[in-house]
Design an enzyme around this catalytic site. Structure first.
Site, short mmCIF file in Angstrom:
data_model
loop_
_atom_site.label_atom_id
_atom_site.label_comp_id
_atom_site.label_asym_id
_atom_site.label_seq_id
_atom_site.Cartn_x
_atom_site.Cartn_y
_atom_site.Cartn_z
N THR A 267 6.97 0.87 -1.07
CA THR A 267 7.47 2.09 -0.88
C THR A 267 8.81 2.31 -1.01
O THR A 267 9.38 3.28 -1.42
CB THR A 267 6.83 2.66 0.78
OG1 THR A 267 5.48 2.62 0.65
CG2 THR A 267 7.21 3.90 0.90
N GLU A 293 2.23 4.53 -6.76
CA GLU A 293 1.32 4.03 -5.70
C GLU A 293 1.98 2.90 -4.95
O GLU A 293 2.28 1.98 -5.51
CB GLU A 293 0.04 3.69 -6.37
CG GLU A 293 -0.91 4.83 -7.00
CD GLU A 293 -1.24 6.00 -6.06
OE1 GLU A 293 -1.05 5.61 -4.69
OE2 GLU A 293 -1.30 7.10 -6.51
N CYS A 327 -3.24 -3.67 -1.50
CA CYS A 327 -2.50 -2.80 -0.72
C CYS A 327 -3.31 -1.81 0.08
O CYS A 327 -3.07 -1.25 1.00
CB CYS A 327 -2.23 -1.72 -1.86
SG CYS A 327 -3.34 -1.38 -3.12
#
Ligand code: NAD
Length: 542
Positions: A267, A293, A327
């Site tokens: 992120t 993503e 993830c």
């Protein structure tokens, strides 16, 4: 150009091979692994169809045997990145005009090359580079990548056939043009399939690409490029540069022709790239598309009516397969007090039954984490949990990096629902569990929703349909992929389009037409057959 409305082959999911003892695929992949592990390769940059050795190299080592070298890869200088950009822009002149069925044929061929002659090689490369067990390599490097390539062709055909209405007097046509300029793919270490999909799906839609793989995935990225070359991707369409991510990204994002970022990774990095694109916005010829993503803090929530064995298996598989480095991996769980004694007993039993070691010993369920940075970070959180009063390690908690980066699968139980590891993504084989009072289910839903900044995946396990309904509603924005009575991992292309919202990404669903739509810019063409010759409308009459 077009001389027919061609039907594309109907996409289907590649069957997963078992690699059980005695199967031919087991022998083939183990032989490929052994050959590749015991030789050394030299991975060049791929620019304009040329293999470029820069002379500046880095060694590649398997995470489960970090003193062993399987070869080296070449590092790009700024001039190589500039060359990758200019070569891509040159290739665009012909590639963007290539009929779609020709582009489709190239990537369908790539799928079949992976399904057949390259299967053992791409799986073995993924076992070596990313320390995947054969099952994890097969579902990722072979099957998921094949699925992406096949389904993307079908999605492209679906998109192209989406057309507006016309009348007798005018014909309205939508053209799905590739983006002007070039696109940039930045891929993570953890999925060979994502590494292959991000650049190839943009190229399939007629774009040209500069691709920067993760330093920890280069061995399997090379196999992807071998496949793309053999499948016939023309020179300059996908250009690969390795090296300093900051230098490469600065060079790419400062080009006025940059038109799209396809990112998967953490992120923080994604937010930084978004910021950089924003800062450069006045320099670009077109508004860049941004698809990312990113991280997750994926949850399992059990209701008091859930089946204890199902909950245990969801935790054990969801948190620990591929060492928790998906993830979508479950990394926080909420278990009702009435189920906890039994769930605890079974989870401990299961975790103690795991064997950990190198992926070429196929009895191992757990292998190493990706690199020393990840190992040290995980060890730090485990050590902290050992010290903290509100945390208790009930199984695991040991680690050893003498040969490979091995972290024992670890279960932390906390009395504090906001404990550090309930909201921070660790990206390793560590799950934190919070035990709640059975009657506090509704409050717990609120906790699940509000504890972390992410919203990638999550699962509810229950048999009570009212509880399932309540959770589905209350957790509407807590996960982009929401599972009922299942683990939160294992999305299949064509079945469960994948992506999360909030800090987890732009939710442009990899493995769906929605994602491909981001890589085209539609042009509406209205053609009028009987063109007016007088400006006066009837109402202007006398
Ligand atoms: P990462 O962010 O470290 O690296 C991803 C890519 O970004 C790599 O190619 C890396 O070299 C590059 N990069 C790193 N720093 C950069 C910088 N400053 N500038 C430009 N590029 C930079 O991530 P990773 O460790 O490879 O992958 C793990 C992360 O990816 C986890 O957070 C995981 O949740 C996430 N992930 C998300 C999804 C999803 O679909 N949501 C899928 C896979 C992985």
């Amino acid at each position: 150009m077009g001389k027919g409305f061609f039907n594309v082959p109907i996409a289907y999911n590649e069957p997963v091979k078992t690699y059980a003892p005695g199967t031919p695929e087991r022998d083939t992949v183990l032989k490929a692994y052994k050959d590749m592990f015991n030789s050394k390769i030299d991975v060049p940059l791929y620019i304009n169809g040329k293999h470029i050795s820069t002379g500046k190299t880095k060694t590649m080592s398997p995470p489960h045997d970090h003193k062993h070298s399987v070869g080296s890869y070449h590092l790009a200088e700024k001039s190589h990145v500039e060359e990758a950009i200019s070569t891509a822009l040159e290739a665009r002149k012909t590639w963007s005009k290539m009929p779609w069925e020709q582009r489709a044929a190239i990537f369908l061929k790539a799928a079949e090359l992976i399904a057949g002659p390259y299967r053992a090689k791409i799986n073995a490369a993924t076992m070596i580079a990313q320390s995947k067990t054969i099952h994890q390599a097969e579902i990722d490097a072979a099957c998921e990548l094949i699925d992406f390539l096949r389904y993307n062709v079908q999605f492209m055909a679906d998109i192209y056939s989406e057309q507006p209405e016309s009348t007798n007097d005018n014909w309205n046509r939508l053209e799905y043009r590739p983006l002007e300029g070039f696109t940039y793919a930045v891929t993570p270490f953890n999925f060979t399939a994502i590494a292959g999909n991000l650049p190839s799906c943009m190229a399939l839609m007629g774009n040209v690409v500069v691709w920067k793989p993760s330093d920890s995935q280069i061995y399997s990225a090379k196999v992807i490029m071998d496949v793309f070359e053999e499948a016939g991707v023309p020179p300059g369409v996908i250009n690969v540069v390795f090296g300093d991510p900051v230098m490469i990204t600065n060079t790419v994002l400062s080009s006025p022709d940059f038109s799209g970022l396809h990112f998967t990774g953490s992120t923080f990095v994604f937010k930084e790239l978004w910021k950089q694109i924003g800062n450069n916005i006045h320099n670009y010829k077109t508004y860049p598309r941004i698809v990312g993503e990113t991280g997750g803090k994926d949850f399992i929530l059990a209701h008091k009516t859930a089946d204890v064995k199902q909950v245990t298996t969801a935790i054990v598989r969801g948190a620990f397969e591929f060492q928790g480095q998906k993830c979508s991996a479950a990394s926080r769980a909420y278990i009702p007090k009435s189920l906890w004694p039994e769930v605890k007993k079974l989870v401990i039993e299961d975790v103690k039954s795991f064997k950990m070691g190198s992926p070429d010993d196929m009895s191992n369920f757990i292998t190493a984490v990706i690199h020393e940075g990840s190992f040290d970070k995980l060890a730090k959180y485990i050590d902290q949990a050992k010290k903290d009063d509100d945390a208790d390690i009930i199984v695991g908690g040991n680690y050893d990096k003498s040969k490979g980066y091995f972290i024992e699968p670890t279960v932390i139980v906390t009395t504090n629902p906001n404990y550090e590891t309930m909201h921070t993504e660790l990206f390793g084989p560590v799950i934190t569990i919070y035990v709640y009072e059975d009657e506090a289910f509704s409050d717990t839903l609120k906790l699940v929703d509000e504890t972390s900044e992410y919203a990638l995946t999550g699962a509810i396990l229950a048999t009570d349909r009212y509880a399932i309904t309540e959770a589905t509603t209350a957790l509407q924005n807590s996960a982009g992929n929401f599972y009922i009575n299942d683990k939160p991992t294992g999305a299949v292309v064509g079945q469960q389009p994948f992506g999360g919202a909030r800090a987890s990404g732009t939710n442009d669903k990899a493995g769906s037409a929605q994602n491909l739509l981001r890589w085209v810019s539609t042009r509406l063409i209205k053609e009028t057959f009987v063109t007016p010759t007088d400006y006066r409308y009837p109402f202007l009459g006398e």
